[in-house]
Motif scaffolding. Structure first.
Motif, short mmCIF file in Angstrom:
data_model
loop_
_atom_site.label_atom_id
_atom_site.label_comp_id
_atom_site.label_asym_id
_atom_site.label_seq_id
_atom_site.Cartn_x
_atom_site.Cartn_y
_atom_site.Cartn_z
N GLN A 1 -21.48 -22.52 -7.08
CA GLN A 1 -21.58 -23.95 -7.35
C GLN A 1 -20.47 -24.34 -8.31
N SER A 2 -20.14 -25.61 -8.28
CA SER A 2 -19.01 -26.05 -9.10
C SER A 2 -19.21 -27.51 -9.54
N SER A 3 -18.78 -27.78 -10.75
CA SER A 3 -18.74 -29.14 -11.27
C SER A 3 -17.28 -29.52 -11.42
N ILE A 4 -16.86 -30.58 -10.74
CA ILE A 4 -15.45 -30.96 -10.67
C ILE A 4 -15.18 -32.10 -11.65
N GLN A 5 -14.22 -31.87 -12.56
CA GLN A 5 -13.85 -32.90 -13.54
C GLN A 5 -12.42 -33.39 -13.30
N ALA A 6 -12.19 -34.60 -13.75
CA ALA A 6 -10.83 -35.16 -13.70
C ALA A 6 -9.98 -34.50 -14.79
N GLN A 7 -8.75 -34.18 -14.45
CA GLN A 7 -7.83 -33.57 -15.40
C GLN A 7 -6.95 -34.59 -16.12
N VAL A 8 -6.88 -35.81 -15.57
CA VAL A 8 -6.04 -36.86 -16.15
C VAL A 8 -6.83 -38.17 -16.17
N THR A 9 -6.39 -39.07 -17.00
CA THR A 9 -6.96 -40.42 -17.01
C THR A 9 -6.20 -41.27 -15.99
N ALA A 10 -6.93 -41.77 -15.01
CA ALA A 10 -6.28 -42.51 -13.92
C ALA A 10 -7.32 -43.34 -13.17
N THR A 11 -6.84 -44.09 -12.19
CA THR A 11 -7.72 -44.93 -11.37
C THR A 11 -7.92 -44.29 -10.01
N ALA A 12 -9.17 -44.22 -9.57
CA ALA A 12 -9.48 -43.64 -8.26
C ALA A 12 -9.09 -44.63 -7.17
N THR A 13 -8.13 -44.26 -6.37
CA THR A 13 -7.70 -45.13 -5.27
C THR A 13 -8.38 -44.79 -3.95
N GLN A 14 -8.89 -43.57 -3.85
CA GLN A 14 -9.51 -43.14 -2.60
C GLN A 14 -10.57 -42.07 -2.89
N VAL A 15 -11.79 -42.26 -2.34
CA VAL A 15 -12.88 -41.30 -2.48
C VAL A 15 -13.31 -40.90 -1.07
N ASN A 16 -13.24 -39.62 -0.77
CA ASN A 16 -13.41 -39.18 0.62
C ASN A 16 -14.69 -38.39 0.88
N ALA A 17 -15.61 -38.30 -0.08
CA ALA A 17 -16.83 -37.51 0.13
C ALA A 17 -18.01 -38.19 -0.55
N ASP A 18 -19.21 -37.93 -0.02
CA ASP A 18 -20.42 -38.52 -0.57
C ASP A 18 -21.52 -37.46 -0.66
N VAL A 19 -22.60 -37.81 -1.33
CA VAL A 19 -23.71 -36.87 -1.52
C VAL A 19 -24.29 -36.45 -0.17
N GLY A 20 -24.49 -35.16 0.01
CA GLY A 20 -25.06 -34.64 1.24
C GLY A 20 -24.05 -34.24 2.28
N GLU A 21 -22.78 -34.59 2.06
CA GLU A 21 -21.74 -34.25 3.03
C GLU A 21 -21.24 -32.82 2.80
N ALA A 22 -20.98 -32.13 3.90
CA ALA A 22 -20.40 -30.79 3.83
C ALA A 22 -18.89 -30.91 3.67
N VAL A 23 -18.33 -30.10 2.79
CA VAL A 23 -16.89 -30.10 2.56
C VAL A 23 -16.38 -28.67 2.66
N THR A 24 -15.09 -28.53 2.92
CA THR A 24 -14.47 -27.22 3.01
C THR A 24 -13.55 -27.01 1.81
N LYS A 25 -13.23 -25.76 1.56
CA LYS A 25 -12.37 -25.44 0.43
C LYS A 25 -11.01 -26.10 0.59
N ASN A 26 -10.49 -26.69 -0.50
CA ASN A 26 -9.20 -27.40 -0.58
C ASN A 26 -9.20 -28.76 0.11
N GLN A 27 -10.35 -29.21 0.57
CA GLN A 27 -10.42 -30.57 1.15
C GLN A 27 -10.24 -31.60 0.05
N VAL A 28 -9.43 -32.66 0.33
CA VAL A 28 -9.18 -33.71 -0.66
C VAL A 28 -10.43 -34.57 -0.81
N LEU A 29 -10.93 -34.66 -2.05
CA LEU A 29 -12.12 -35.46 -2.33
C LEU A 29 -11.78 -36.81 -2.92
N VAL A 30 -10.81 -36.83 -3.85
CA VAL A 30 -10.44 -38.07 -4.54
C VAL A 30 -8.93 -38.08 -4.76
#
Length: 369
Positions: A72-101
């Motif tokens: 399991q993993s908790s993903i944090q932002a490394q920089v202060t910035a504005t989210a221009t694109q969010v590509n995943a939601d709760v319950g969705e399956a994702v693969t390793k290295n898939q772009v989330l934000v």
């Protein structure tokens, strides 16, 4: 003929005689009432009694815990910035290295462009210094310049080369900052929490997603420090998940090398023997660690023991009478409603009925209807 006075005298004698008879009757002792039975018989049915049996049970150490994902993993932002694109939601399956934000930071973009320009300039200066050094080497060989002048060209070249290397490091930093704006999944799994929306400004260190791999689950639990002898990798565990009646098994896989300083408990983990649904993640677990040691004794129902935690005893039928027998409890199995005890006779019958002290030694009749 009798005179009137004689008649009166006879009546008086009769009255005295009647009175005497009445007094004698009153003074006669009354008959004693029938004697009462000193002990009354109590009737029980056969279903109220349990025969004592001798046997052995494996030692079980109870525990409580939860179901968790191994990966399991908790993903944090490394920089202060504005989210221009969010590509995943709760319950969705994702693969390793898939772009989330994707995060947009204009400062990082500008610093990246500046770093690239500085590197290009430094590399050009280093190339020029290198060419000058080669030219002076030829002039030195022809005797037109002194060795000192040639060596100075070598120093200039090395200085420009180090400047280029420094600018290359600055470019790597700028590239890292730019890449931090693209949030990728570190593992293949399912999104369990999302805390970012398009257009939202996030700060460095803010949690954006939580991901778990539902294919690999385990039990996480703790035992008191005084029961640490029961913890050994490979031991069998029996457990039940909250909301399920099915009993499952697992193997103890990992043990924390130190006890928690606050609770004085040791954390351990166990791998289930069969597949558990991902919806069970976070569910409460109750179970036992099974030891190979066997406990021998008399096996009786746990709920038949009175005063279990302090001077336990049971009501038994012995020689057709009720007896209160103190016992020693060797093992308690709440899940199975069983206890291993000492202090009974093999012919005793354990009563499920709770009696009072005044019932002790009363005769019992058993109905088999």
């Amino acid at each position: 003929m009798r005179s009137a006075s004689g008649f009166i005298l006879d009546i008086s004698k009769f009255s005295v005689l009647s009175l005497s008879l009445m007094l004698v009757a009153c003074s006669k002792p009354e008959s004693d009432p029938p004697a009462q039975t000193s002990s009354q018989s109590i009737e029980l049915i056969a279903q109220d009694l349990i025969a004592v049996r001798t046997g052995e049970l494996q030692t079980k150490i109870p525990f409580t815990g939860t179901i968790r994902a191994v990966n399991q993993s908790s993903i944090q932002a490394q920089v202060t910035a504005t989210a221009t694109q969010v590509n995943a939601d709760v319950g969705e399956a994702v693969t390793k290295n898939q772009v989330l934000v994707r995060l947009n930071n204009q400062d990082n973009v500008a610093r990246l462009a500046q770093a690239r320009a500085n590197l290009a300039s430094a590399q050009a200066q280093a190339e020029l210094a290198h060419n000058l050094m080669l030219r002076k080497k030829r002039l030195l060989d022809q005797g037109f310049i002194s060795r000192v002048e040639y060596e100075q060209s070598q120093v200039d070249y090395k200085g420009q080369l180090e400047t280029a290397n420094a600018q290359k490091a600055n470019l790597d930093i700028a590239l890292k900052a730019d890449q931090d704006g693209i949030i990728r999944s570190p593992l293949t799994g399912v999104i369990t929490k999302r805390q970012v929306e398009p257009g939202q400004t996030v700060s460095a260190g803010q949690t954006l997603f939580e991901i778990v791999d539902p294919k690999q689950l385990e039990i996480q639990a703790k035992l008191p420090l005084e029961q640490q002898a029961a913890l050994k990798t490979g031991k069998t565990i029996q457990f039940n998940i909250q909301g399920e009646t099915q009993s499952r098994s697992a193997r103890l896989s990992r043990i924390s090398p130190v006890a928690d300083q606050a609770s004085r408990q040791i954390e351990f983990f166990a791998t289930p023997s069969d597949v558990i649904q991902s919806l069970s993640i976070g569910a409460f677990v109750e179970g036992f660690i099974i030891n190979q040691d066997q406990i021998q004794g008399q096996i009786i129902p746990l709920d038949s023991i009175q005063n279990l935690d302090h001077q336990p005893f049971v009501w038994v039928i012995r020689q057709q009478k009720i007896h209160k027998i103190n016992i020693q409890v060797l093992e308690k199995r709440f899940a199975d409603n069983q206890a291993i005890v000492k202090g009974l006779q093999s012919s005793d019958q354990i009563s499920r009925i709770k009696f009072e002290s005044r019932d002790e030694n009363k005769t019992v009749s058993i109905s088999h209807k």
